[in-house]
Structures are given as C-alpha cells and as structure tokens.
Motif scaffolding. Structure first.
Motif, mmCIF file in Angstrom:
data_model
loop_
_atom_site.group_PDB
_atom_site.id
_atom_site.type_symbol
_atom_site.label_atom_id
_atom_site.label_comp_id
_atom_site.label_asym_id
_atom_site.label_seq_id
_atom_site.Cartn_x
_atom_site.Cartn_y
_atom_site.Cartn_z
ATOM 1 N N ARG A 268 0.932 -1.153 0.275
ATOM 2 C CA ARG A 268 0.100 -0.025 0.043
ATOM 3 C C ARG A 268 0.893 1.108 0.150
ATOM 4 N NH1 ARG A 268 -0.809 2.888 4.601
ATOM 5 N NH2 ARG A 268 -3.215 3.345 4.128
ATOM 6 N N LYS A 271 -0.565 7.404 3.114
ATOM 7 C CA LYS A 271 -1.618 8.208 2.661
ATOM 8 C C LYS A 271 -1.482 9.460 3.580
ATOM 9 C CE LYS A 271 -5.948 7.060 3.723
ATOM 10 N NZ LYS A 271 -5.484 6.034 4.200
ATOM 11 N N VAL A 454 -11.439 4.069 0.643
ATOM 12 C CA VAL A 454 -10.114 4.993 0.078
ATOM 13 C C VAL A 454 -9.102 4.700 1.060
ATOM 14 C CG1 VAL A 454 -11.735 6.487 -1.157
ATOM 15 C CG2 VAL A 454 -11.059 6.939 1.281
ATOM 16 N N PRO A 457 -4.772 2.498 -0.660
ATOM 17 C CA PRO A 457 -4.378 2.985 -2.017
ATOM 18 C C PRO A 457 -3.172 2.001 -2.704
ATOM 19 C CG PRO A 457 -3.614 4.701 -0.907
ATOM 20 C CD PRO A 457 -4.319 3.891 0.197
ATOM 21 N N GLN A 479 -6.443 6.609 -9.006
ATOM 22 C CA GLN A 479 -5.979 5.732 -7.893
ATOM 23 C C GLN A 479 -6.582 4.190 -8.048
ATOM 24 O OE1 GLN A 479 -8.059 8.368 -7.027
ATOM 25 N NE2 GLN A 479 -6.432 9.802 -7.116
ATOM 26 N N TYR A 481 -7.821 1.414 -5.341
ATOM 27 C CA TYR A 481 -7.837 0.922 -3.791
ATOM 28 C C TYR A 481 -8.056 -0.456 -3.663
ATOM 29 C CZ TYR A 481 -8.151 6.004 -3.218
ATOM 30 O OH TYR A 481 -7.966 7.636 -3.232
#
Length: 915
Positions: A268, A271, A454, A457, A479, A481
């Motif tokens: 991932r 974020k 969300v 990502p 993006q 997810y």
C-alpha cells in the motif's frame, strides 16, 4: 450517496376502487389474490439481469384496479416491461423523452390516471403502474432491469427485498451466478435467510456457478409478526471471485471485450489525508454527533504509515494542528480530544476551508519531497457556502487552481440541504467523487464505510491500453484502492484476431509496473460453451451500460454546448439498447383504439417537497401496502392497462438528466429515432447549399450526412457532419467521395434523404465505369455493359487494371493500393449503400469527403474539452457517436466530432458532383 445497494427489490400491490358516488361494501381478503410471485436474477460476470414476475387474480364480481410496485436500484436501467391481461399483451417501447412526454401530457390532459416512478430511498427508486382487472380475470406483470454490480470492500452484493403484502401460493426467489474466474466465497444474509426462514433458503456453489433458491412455505409466510401481510424482508447474496492473475481477467465474446482488474497482493501507498469538517449551525444536533462518532472510528483505522490533519470550519477555519502529523498513539489521543469537542456554530465558508486543506498538503509535500505517498482531502458539509466566497463557480475555480491535479478531493454531502451538484462537480474536477450521506441512524457508519473504501491505495496513475479496439470506456484512473475493481469494456475492431492484448501501466510502491494479459483465440474457443450458457450478448450490454453511465457522469463537467453533444450519444445508445436513461422514456402502449395510460417519474426532491408532489398527484397512492377502499369500480366497459411513461430524474445520475426509459425497438424504429434530417426540398442547383453554409449569419441547419473516417494509429475515429439550411436541401444530392488525380480514380455517391446512399459510381480513367444501386451493379468496359445482381454468388471481374469482386452483398473495387468496399444494407424494406475506402495512409492530393481517410491526428486534451492536432492545425471537437456502416453489423461507435473544414479543405460547393 452512502453505500450503494445493488439489486434491491420491493414488491407490493395497491388496490384502489373508485366510482362517481360513494358506496360502502364489505371487501373480503379473497377479492384479489397474488397467486404467483417470482424474482429471478442472473448474474453473468458481475452483470445482473433481474426479472420480476407477478400474477394476480381478481376473484371479485366487480372490476378492481391493481397497482404494481417495484423498488429497484437507482443505477439500474429498466430494459423491459410487459403486462398480460386475459391473453392480451401490452409491451413497452423506448422513445426519446420529448416524444414520450407528449404522449404522457395528452393522457393527463384527458384526466386519465397515471402511474408514478419516484425516488424512495438512498439507492432505490419505485416503479409503479396500475391496471383495471375485470371480474374473475387475471393479470401478469413482468419487469426486467439490468445493472453492473460494483465491488466494494472486497465483495459484491445483490440485495433482493420482497414484500408481497399477503401470503402467496407460489412465492420464490432464484439467483443464478456465473463467474468464469471461479467463486471464492458466497453467503446469504438478511431477514429472509435467518431464524425461522433459514430452511427456506438453499445454496449450491460449484467452481464457477452458484444457485440460491428461496421458497417459503405457506406456514413460514404466516409468521407471528407477519399476520396476514405475508413476509417482508431482504435476501442478500454476498460473494467474491478468485483472482489468480494480478493483471486481471479478460473476456471476449462476439466482438466485445471486458477487462476486470483488481490486483491485491501489492504494497500500500502511505496516505496523507486532511479531514475538512463542517461545524456550522446547520450541523447541530444529530449530524454533528454522528460526525464525531464517525471520526473517532476513522481515527482508529488510520494506518501507522499515514499522516493526517483535521480542519473544522464555520465562518472561520480552525486547525487542530497547522500541519500534517504522523499516526501514533500520542497524536491520536490528542486528535480524539479535538474531535469530541467539535461544536456546531456560525456560517459556512467552504472556499477558505478547502484552500487551507490544500495549503497543508502543499507544505507537507515541500518538507517530504522524496516520500512515495498519495494525498487526499475529504470534505464533509451539509449546506451551501454562506460566508467568504459564496459564488460556486468561483469556489470551483479557486480549488482547481490550488490543487493543480496534485491531490484528490472527495466530497461528502450530509442530508438534502446541500447543493449536491456543486459538490459533485468540484470533486470530479479534482479526480475524486461525491457521496450523499443520508440523515439516518447509521449515518456514522456511512461515513466510516466511505473512508474504508479509500483507506488502502495500491496503485496510482493507472493507464489501461488495448490493441485493435474502439469505443473503449474509461481507461485512465487516478487511484486503485484495495477491495475495489476497475472495469473496462469496448469493441474489438477485428473479431478474428489471433490474440488480444491488454496492458496496464501504473505506479506501485517502489517502482512503475506493467501488467500484461493476452487472450488467445484458443482461449476464446474454449470458453464458447460457457459464453453461450451465460448469454452471448452480455459483454455487449455490459459495455453499453457502462459507457452510458460514464457519459452521464461526465455531463456535470461540460458546458451547455458540450452537454448537447454528449446527450446525443447517450440518447442514441439508450435507444439502441433499450435502456431507460435520463434522456429516454418507456411508453407501454395499448393496442390501437384504446386510450393510453402513463407512469411519470419525478425528480428526487427534499423530503418535504416530495410529500407535496405526492399530494398533488390525484389518484396515485404511495403506500407500499395492500389497501382496498370501500368503493367498487364501475361495471361498464373494461379499461385494461396503460402505456406507461417511465422517466428518470436528475439526481439518480448526478442531477444531469431528466429521464430514463426502456423496451425493445425494432431496428427501423431505432434508425428513425436516431437520424436528424429534414425532408428534402427541391432546388434548381447546388449553389444555394454553398451559400447557406457559408452565410455570415447563423442559420437553422439540419444534418444531411455524418461521415466517419478511421484514424491512423488511433483507436477512436474522426467524424464530421454536413449541415445545410433546412429549406435548401436538394432532392438527390451527389457528393464527391474520393477524387485522386494521380491514379485517375473517382467515387461519387447519390444520397437518400436520411443520410444514406442510393447510388454509388466508381470511375477509373476513361476505361472502366461501375455504377451500383440497391438492385445491382453495372460494369461498363469499352462501351460494353455487364449487370450483376447483389444476390449473385461470389463472382470476380477485371476491367483495365480494376479488380471487381462480389461476395455476401459486399462489392470490392481494387485499383493499386486503393480498395473500396460498397456494402448493401437492408433495413426492413429499406435498402441503401455505404462506401468504405481502405488504404494504409491518406493519398497526397486526394479530394472529396473520404479523401483524407484514414485521418492522422494527435489528441491533445480529452476532458473536459477535446483538442486535437490535425493537418498541422489545432482543432476543437467533442466526443460523439455514430453508426459505422462499414460492416453489416452496423455497430454504434465513438468518434471525435470535428468541424467539416477540419477534414475537408474544399468548400461544400466543390464536392458536389454527378454520377
């Protein structure tokens, strides 16, 4: 908009009796009997087709009016509706909204009863129509709708809510799921699958298929809390598929493809998220309490690698911290204290709040330039801006200029007071989306659920590429997810390709990655049995559904002029595939000589306004329960059924459109609805056409012809229109299609009034002349004529360097490296011709409508404006659709619509000729 619920159905019947005078009488429960109630849903690779069938008998000695109610997903398209009454069938027809609206208005002006289709919940709308059933007679209702199930949080959901309002002798729900990738897990949930009803549900899951059957007994439908109203509850089917390939799953059927892409075993991205929370006075009470509750849960879900910030706003902006901080126990503890003390007060300054959030991300980027991460803003508000900058367009421009495509903005609109269209536009402009949060008891869960979608990502800047395709749905995604899925569909230019390749380029944590998927002809042949078992057109319908939905989403970003062009595409595709969309309406027409009835679908309003609208529609009940009034219906002539006008309201698709519609039209009817052309008016010559096109003052024009040109090294073709003044159209204009001085070949075509060709002539120097009409082909060589019928078997001729061959109603004329196919099209009794000029590159010096085929261009910008570089000049265009008559299949294809002068250097007067 809250979590999208897929496939939700509610069925109920409403009985209403009326007469000119009130007569009290006893009505027994047996007067009207729902003796059969079936729901069948077939899900083929996520594409669900659901059919609801109800059979009702009027056992009374007097006529009864029966209302058929169904609640279906807002994002589904109705595709069929039928009523059968005493052996007479009433079927729906899709029409352009304005045409259907006229019929509806005429019916209402005559005082006829009208049905209603309205929004009734977060994800549902109600289909409702009525019919008068004679004494001791029966009626069958059948409604079909289609939808593409979306994957959220690692699963698909199909929800079926049943409320038959009485005990039903034959009551069953069947769900059949076919997934080529294999079914990873499947379970049933909901009130209809729990407690005493668990034994009524049976599930059979194999590798690639699942069957769910619900059939409650008479005793199970008479549960203690049901009384005499029968069952009321949901059957929820939750499942996911196997994903053995990280690059996704390609499926190809009948010239169409779909690509499902949902990789999971990836690292991932960290974020950086700024939460921008409205604490204005309108948020007081339950809203602010639920917001605090949701934020506390979201803080617990933040990942240790993330950074976060909190902003609250009313007339002023308040920072928790003036920069983003890492996720650790100390900061989380302080953040919880801040959230717990959020209080509602003051006005609403959305502009300043969002700009401050962008500024926080910009400062963080400058101090962490080497970190791989993705940055997002989440705005939660419940009202319009009332302080600071209040002009919505100005706010949108300010935010767009501040973000500059660096970050993603998600907007959550709380309740019905918010300007949802504004939030939708500002989020789409900044690579995000908008959701409405409904003021229900689970609003906090709605907020938390959106964040979970969300939260993880896995890919950034996702670009999908395919070989030999056209009319592809969205291929660019900011993006991807975890737990979601990217779906791309389109048409394959040559269905006999040995291999079909998909390539996905995206940024993964640590590097850029490329995913390859190759679909071979042997794989296609091996899957034919399953394709046929599903149904052969499901990918084509999936493509049509997805493309229409995406076009509807785009509308909010476009100018009025651009919206007009896109609406034409939506309308044409809706008519082609019998979809009830915001630009079409379904009219269920009674047989000739019987008056129509209609069902009108108003737009979704605020709750108070919705109630006011309902109170004004006389003769229409909104209750979902069975009611029988104390007044009998007249016993005069029977008034069966209704054509029904089914319209969609704007909020269902982001407040863009106005109506949805459906059933199947014949090809000839579709063509008439699609083509925009005025009746030709005879003139003495062609000069008046040229004058009308080049006039300085704007003139009312009609499309005489739309020309499609294939593009060189591009998937999307170029198209342009020939438009002339509606009063100066010649009866049979002849256009120069191609004139090449170097080779000596020229092709001219005589038009029919609807944008087709009646005759096509091919001349090669002075030696060979070919004239084709809808009957046959005349080949003239050295004064000798040879006539060939279109029905002749495969034949071949030579004429002074020209090779002529005829096969399967396609005439091929080849000279050097130029090849011309002339196709005979049949549309019922109508016949017309269409030319297809094929060569590798444009011929220098060639003139005519097809002189520049194929077209070379460079796409500079595709959204929201379309800019192309052609012939050394920059051209502005729009995305459009047209029918590709170069094959007998006649597919509807996407194209870049550019001005006539961008493709044809000569004025219109110089491309007029003779055969």
């Amino acid at each position: 908009m809250g979590p999208v619920v897929q496939g939700v159905l509610l069925f109920s019947l409403l009985l209403r009796s009326s007469s000119s005078r009130l007569v009290r009488r006893e009505i027994t429960d047996n007067d009207l009997d729902i003796y059969s109630f079936h729901i069948k849903s077939v899900v083929s690779s996520r594409y669900a087709v659901t059919v609801i069938t109800s059979r009702v008998a009027n056992r009374a000695s007097e006529p009864r009016e029966v209302n058929f109610h169904v609640e279906l997903p807002k994002y589904a398209f109705i595709s069929k509706f039928n009523m059968t009454i005493d052996g007479k069938s009433y079927s729906g027809v899709v029409k352009k909204k304005e045409e259907a609206q006229q019929q509806y208005s005429q019916a209402v002006s005559r005082g006829e009863s009208a049905g209603l289709v309205s929004a009734v919940g977060r994800t549902l709308e109600e289909f409702k129509t009525s019919v008068t059933v004679a004494a001791h007679s029966k009626v069958t209702f059948e409604l079909t709708y289609e939808e593409l199930l979306k994957r959220r949080l690692g699963k698909y959901e199909l929800r079926i809510k049943a409320q038959p309002t009485q005990v039903v002798k034959d009551f069953k729900i069947d769900v059949h799921i076919i997934e080529r990738q294999g079914i990873r897990f499947l379970e049933t949930q909901g009130g209809l699958a729990s407690n005493d009803l668990a034994s009524a549900v049976s599930t059979n899951v194999t590798d690639k298929e699942a069957l769910v059957h619900f059939s409650p007994s008479h005793e199970q439908q008479q549960c203690p809390h049901c009384k005499d109203m029968g069952l009321s509850g949901e059957l929820i089917v939750v499942y996911d598929v196997n994903r053995p390939k990280s690059q996704g799953e390609l499926q190809v059927v009948n010239g169409y493809f779909v690509h499902y892409f949902a990789p999971s075993s990836l690292s991932r991205f960290p974020k950086n998220v700024v939460f921008i929370i409205d604490q204005s006075g309108s948020m007081r009470g339950t809203k602010i309490q639920q917001t605090r509750e949701a934020m506390l849960k979201i803080l617990d879900d933040l990942h240790k690698e993330d950074h976060f910030g909190l902003i609250t706003f009313d007339g002023e902006v308040t920072y928790w911290k003036d920069n983003l901080v890492p996720v650790n126990s100390d900061y989380l503890a302080l953040a919880r204290i801040f959230v717990e003390n959020i209080k509602s007060r003051g006005s609403t300054d959305i502009n300043e709040a969002v700009l401050k959030g962008v500024q926080m991300l910009s400062i963080f980027d400058e101090s962490h330039p080497q970190e791989e991460s993705t940055s997002i803003l989440i705005l939660l508000t419940d009202g319009d801006p009332t302080s600071g900058v209040t002009n919505l367009n100005e706010i949108q421009n300010n935010v767009r200029e501040a973000i500059r495509k660096r970050y993603t903005l998600y907007c959550l609109g709380f309740g019905f007071d918010v300007d949802y269209k504004f939030l939708e536009k500002i989020s789409l402009q900044n690579n995000g989306l908008a959701r409405r949060i409904y003021e229900d008891s689970d609003a906090a869960l709605q907020l938390q659920g959106f964040y979970e979608e969300v939260a993880t990502p896995l890919l950034l800047d996702v670009q999908m590429h395919y070989t030999g395709v056209s009319n592809v749905t969205y291929t660019s995604f900011g993006q991807y997810y975890d737990g979601s899925e990217i779906v791309v569909a389109g048409q394959i230019n040559h269905n006999d390709l040995e291999t079909f390749t998909a390539e996905v380029k995206a940024k993964t944590k640590g590097n850029d990655s490329i995913f390859h998927e190759v679909f071979t002809k042997s794989e296609r042949d091996a899957s034919k049995a399953l394709d046929h078992y599903i149904f052969e057109t499901y990918i084509q319908r999936l493509w049509a559904y997805l493309s229409v939905q995406q076009l509807l989403e785009r509308l909010v970003l476009l100018t009025e002029e651009q919206q007009t062009a896109v609406n034409e595409q939506i309308l044409a595709r809706s008519l082609d595939y019998s979809f009830v969309t915001p630009l079409t309406s379904m009219v269920v027409t009674k047989p000739e000589g019987e008056d129509p009835h209609v069902a009108h679908k108003p737009k979704e309003e605020k709750p108070l306004e919705r109630a006011f609208l309902s109170s004004k529609t006389a003769g229409r009940r909104t209750s979902s329960r069975l009611r029988i009034s104390s007044r009998p219906l007249p016993t005069g002539p029977r008034d069966y059924g209704m054509p029904l006008l089914l319209q969609s309201h704007p909020s269902i698709h982001g407040n863009h459109g106005k109506s949805r519609s459906h059933p199947v039209m014949q090809e000839a009817d579709l063509h008439i609805a699609r083509v925009i052309a005025a009746e030709p008016v005879q003139t003495s010559g062609y000069q008046r056409i040229a004058e009308s096109v080049t006039a300085a003052e704007p003139v009312q024009t009609s499309v005489l012809l739309k020309v499609l040109l294939p593009a060189q090294d591009q998937n999307t073709s170029i198209c342009f229109k020939i438009e002339v003044h509606k009063d100066v159209l010649p009866k049979d204009p002849v256009f120069k299609l191609l004139h090449d001085p170097a080779t000596g070949i020229s092709i001219n075509g005589e038009m029919l009034k609807r944008g087709h060709f009646r005759k096509i002539g091919v001349n090669y120097r002075d030696e060979c002349h070919i004239k084709a009409n809808t009957t046959g082909i005349m080949v003239t060589k050295e004064g000798k004529e040879n006539f060939i019928f279109w029905t002749d078997t495969a034949t071949s001729h030579h004429c002074d360097g020209v090779t002529i061959s005829l096969q399967n109603e396609v005439l091929n004329v080849a000279v050097g490296d130029i090849s011309v196919n002339i196709l005979l099209h049949k549309n019922g009794r109508n016949r017309f011709l269409w030319p297809d000029v094929r060569r590798q590159a444009p011929i220098p010096g060639a003139k005519g409508l097809l002189g520049q085929s194929p077209v070379s261009y460079v796409l500079k910008e595709a959204s929201p404006l379309v800019r192309l570089e052609m012939l050394g000049k920059e051209v502005q265009g729009t995305r459009d659709i047209t029918v590709d008559y170069r094959t007998h299949v006649k597919p509807t294809v996407d194209c870049w619509l550019v001005p006539f002068s961008a493709v044809v250097p000569e004025p219109l007067s110089e491309i007029l000729g003779s055969l």
